[in-house]
Structure formats: C-alpha cells, structure tokens
Design an enzyme around this catalytic site. Structure first.
Site, short mmCIF file in Angstrom:
data_model
loop_
_atom_site.label_atom_id
_atom_site.label_comp_id
_atom_site.label_asym_id
_atom_site.label_seq_id
_atom_site.Cartn_x
_atom_site.Cartn_y
_atom_site.Cartn_z
N LYS A 13 120.58 -18.20 42.63
CA LYS A 13 121.73 -17.37 42.24
C LYS A 13 122.26 -16.55 43.43
CE LYS A 13 119.60 -15.10 38.89
NZ LYS A 13 118.25 -15.70 38.86
N ARG A 88 120.73 -9.63 31.44
CA ARG A 88 119.47 -10.35 31.30
C ARG A 88 118.92 -10.21 29.89
NH1 ARG A 88 117.85 -10.07 36.96
NH2 ARG A 88 116.04 -11.32 37.46
N ARG A 127 110.18 -18.57 49.78
CA ARG A 127 111.19 -17.56 50.13
C ARG A 127 110.63 -16.47 51.04
NH1 ARG A 127 114.63 -16.22 44.72
NH2 ARG A 127 112.94 -14.82 44.18
N ARG A 161 108.96 -10.88 48.95
CA ARG A 161 109.10 -9.95 47.84
C ARG A 161 107.75 -9.81 47.12
NH1 ARG A 161 114.36 -11.50 44.38
NH2 ARG A 161 112.98 -10.82 42.75
N ARG A 172 107.87 -13.49 35.27
CA ARG A 172 109.35 -13.41 35.37
C ARG A 172 109.98 -14.61 34.65
NH1 ARG A 172 110.04 -13.21 41.47
NH2 ARG A 172 112.26 -13.22 41.05
P1 AMP Z 1 116.07 -10.41 40.74
O1 AMP Z 1 116.21 -10.02 42.17
O2 AMP Z 1 117.37 -10.65 40.06
O3 AMP Z 1 115.08 -11.53 40.53
O4 AMP Z 1 115.44 -9.13 39.99
C1 AMP Z 1 114.16 -8.62 40.37
C2 AMP Z 1 113.61 -7.74 39.25
O5 AMP Z 1 114.50 -6.63 39.00
C3 AMP Z 1 113.48 -8.42 37.88
O6 AMP Z 1 112.29 -9.18 37.76
C4 AMP Z 1 113.51 -7.21 36.96
O7 AMP Z 1 112.27 -6.53 36.96
C5 AMP Z 1 114.55 -6.31 37.63
N1 AMP Z 1 115.93 -6.57 37.14
C6 AMP Z 1 116.98 -7.07 37.84
N2 AMP Z 1 118.07 -7.18 37.07
C7 AMP Z 1 117.71 -6.74 35.85
C8 AMP Z 1 118.38 -6.64 34.60
N3 AMP Z 1 119.67 -7.00 34.47
N4 AMP Z 1 117.69 -6.14 33.54
C9 AMP Z 1 116.41 -5.77 33.65
N5 AMP Z 1 115.70 -5.86 34.78
C10 AMP Z 1 116.34 -6.34 35.88
#
Ligand code: AMP
Length: 225
Positions: A13, A88, A127, A161, A172
């Site tokens: 994404k 989400r 990554r 990360r 996740r």
């Molecule tokens: P990402 O970088 O999009 O994979 O997000 C990393 C982490 O941030 C996720 O595993 C969640 O813990 C948190 N996070 C990001 N976006 C959201 C969202 N829209 N709602 C809830 N938690 C989020």
C-alpha cells in the site's frame, strides 16, 4: 481524487500510494506513519499507541478518527487524498463517510489489493528502511542501488519496523481478517470496490490500479514532455 487503499500488511500500500501521489497529484495519508511519528515524539497519543502497535493490534477508533479529521483539514489535502491504512474498522469507515459528507469531499474508489498469506510473510520479512530519512526498501524487490547505502540520503544506517517480526505480523494479519475485511461489504454496497491482484510486480500492480481508477472515472494527470 479521493481514494482508499485497502490490503493486508505487506501488500504494498505504501509503495503504490507513492506512485499514485505522482500520477494523480493527491496526498498520501498513511495513518501508520502518523502513529509512528507520534510514538517517536513521545506525545500522549504516541505513548498510548506504542504498546498496541508493538502487539500488532489496532489503536482505538477515537484516536484515529481525531487524527484523520485534523490531517484532512490541512491545505496539502485540498487536491485529494490517498488513504493508506485508514479506515481499518467499520466504525472508522462510518466516521469517514460522515467526515467526507461534512466537508464536501467525494470518495471515488476503494482499491483492494489481494494477496495470499505466504507472499505477505516473505514481503514483510524483507522490508527495511533508512534510519535517517525513512526511505523504504526491500531485500528482494527494492534493494538500495549501492549495497548498504541509502539511495536518497547516503546514510548507512537501516532499521526494521519492530512490528514486522513474524509473531507480530501474524497478529496484524489476524487484525486485518477480523476487523478490516468487514469494511469491504460496506463499500461494496456503495459500488466503490475495485479489486486488484497485488501479487504481480510493482509496475503491473500500479497499472492495474490506474485501470481500476479509470473505470471509476478518475484520470491520471497528463505528464508534460
Ligand atoms: P501500518 O503502517 O499501516 O501497517 O500500521 C502500523 C500499525 O499502526 C498497525 O498495526 C496499527 O497498530 C496502527 N494503525 C495504523 N492505522 C490504523 C488504523 N486506521 N486504526 C487502528 N490502528 C491503526
């Protein structure tokens, strides 16, 4: 153009959002990046979010909706947005719909990147990012041009990360299947969903997204030659 990119962790994404920013002149809003910045700055939101993120769970809808509301009000979002990682959950999708209505923003499409589980594990395991400028790389799919040196800033320090470890990735993925996939029927009912094969090479996925957007009536910018 205002679109949502949906897909499991590791679907690409972030990479596709960056390509779309260039092609469509819209702004990527990545809630994961915003939360990581909050954690890094030690803000109250960051303190609350840190443990939840490290456990691979979702941060509360309240925090996310508040953050997004503020972010969308900034001038750089006036030309449109690519939402990467939001919504989400179903409550987030409902809050977003209300917010768009309130602010006169129109949602053009919801692009869903489809991938199988094994591919995701491989993608995530490879990554890494530059510790100085944050540029993202992948051991197999997007290595640095010179081994061990960041293409963008020349730094030789890289980080993974903390939530990309196999255990956390599994959680996740579970959060995606249980809490995020239920938003798809919500958008299907509105005729907005466009599914794209996320297993293809990066440029092919980008072309499929462009085609899907064309079908939704969104044209890419003409590039001056
Ligand atoms: P990402 O970088 O999009 O994979 O997000 C990393 C982490 O941030 C996720 O595993 C969640 O813990 C948190 N996070 C990001 N976006 C959201 C969202 N829209 N709602 C809830 N938690 C989020």
């Amino acid at each position: 153009m205002n679109i949502i990119l949906v897909g499991p962790p590791g679907a690409g994404k972030g990479t596709q959002s960056k390509i779309l920013e260039e092609r469509y002149g819209a702004r990527q809003i990545a809630t994961g990046d915003m939360l990581r910045a909050e954690v890094a700055s030690g803000s109250p939101i960051g303190l609350e979010a840190k443990a939840v993120m490290e456990a691979g769970k979702l941060v509360s809808d309240d925090i996310l909706v508040r953050m997004l509301r503020e972010r969308l009000a900034r001038p750089d979002c006036a030309g449109g947005v690519i939402l990467d990682g939001f919504p989400r959950t179903l409550p987030q999708a409902e809050a977003l719909e209300a917010l768009f209505k309130e602010t006169g923003r129109h949602l053009d499409a919801v692009i869903v990147l489809e991938l199988d589980g094994d591919a995701l594990v491989e993608r995530i395991a490879g990554r890494f990012a530059c510790a100085e400028c944050g540029a993202g790389y992948h051991r197999l799919f997007r290595p640095t041009r010179v081994k061990g040196v960041c293409d963008k800033c020349g730094s030789t320090k890289f980080v993974h990360r903390p939530d990309d470890s196999p255990d956390v990735v599994r959680r996740r993925l579970a959060a995606y299947n249980e809490q995020t996939s239920p938003i798809l029927p919500f958008y299907e009912a509105r005729g907005l969903v466009r599914k794209v094969n996320g297993m293809a090479p990066m440029a092919t996925v980008a072309a499929s997204i462009e085609e899907a957007l064309r079908r939704s009536g969104v044209q890419a910018r003409q590039i001056a030659v």
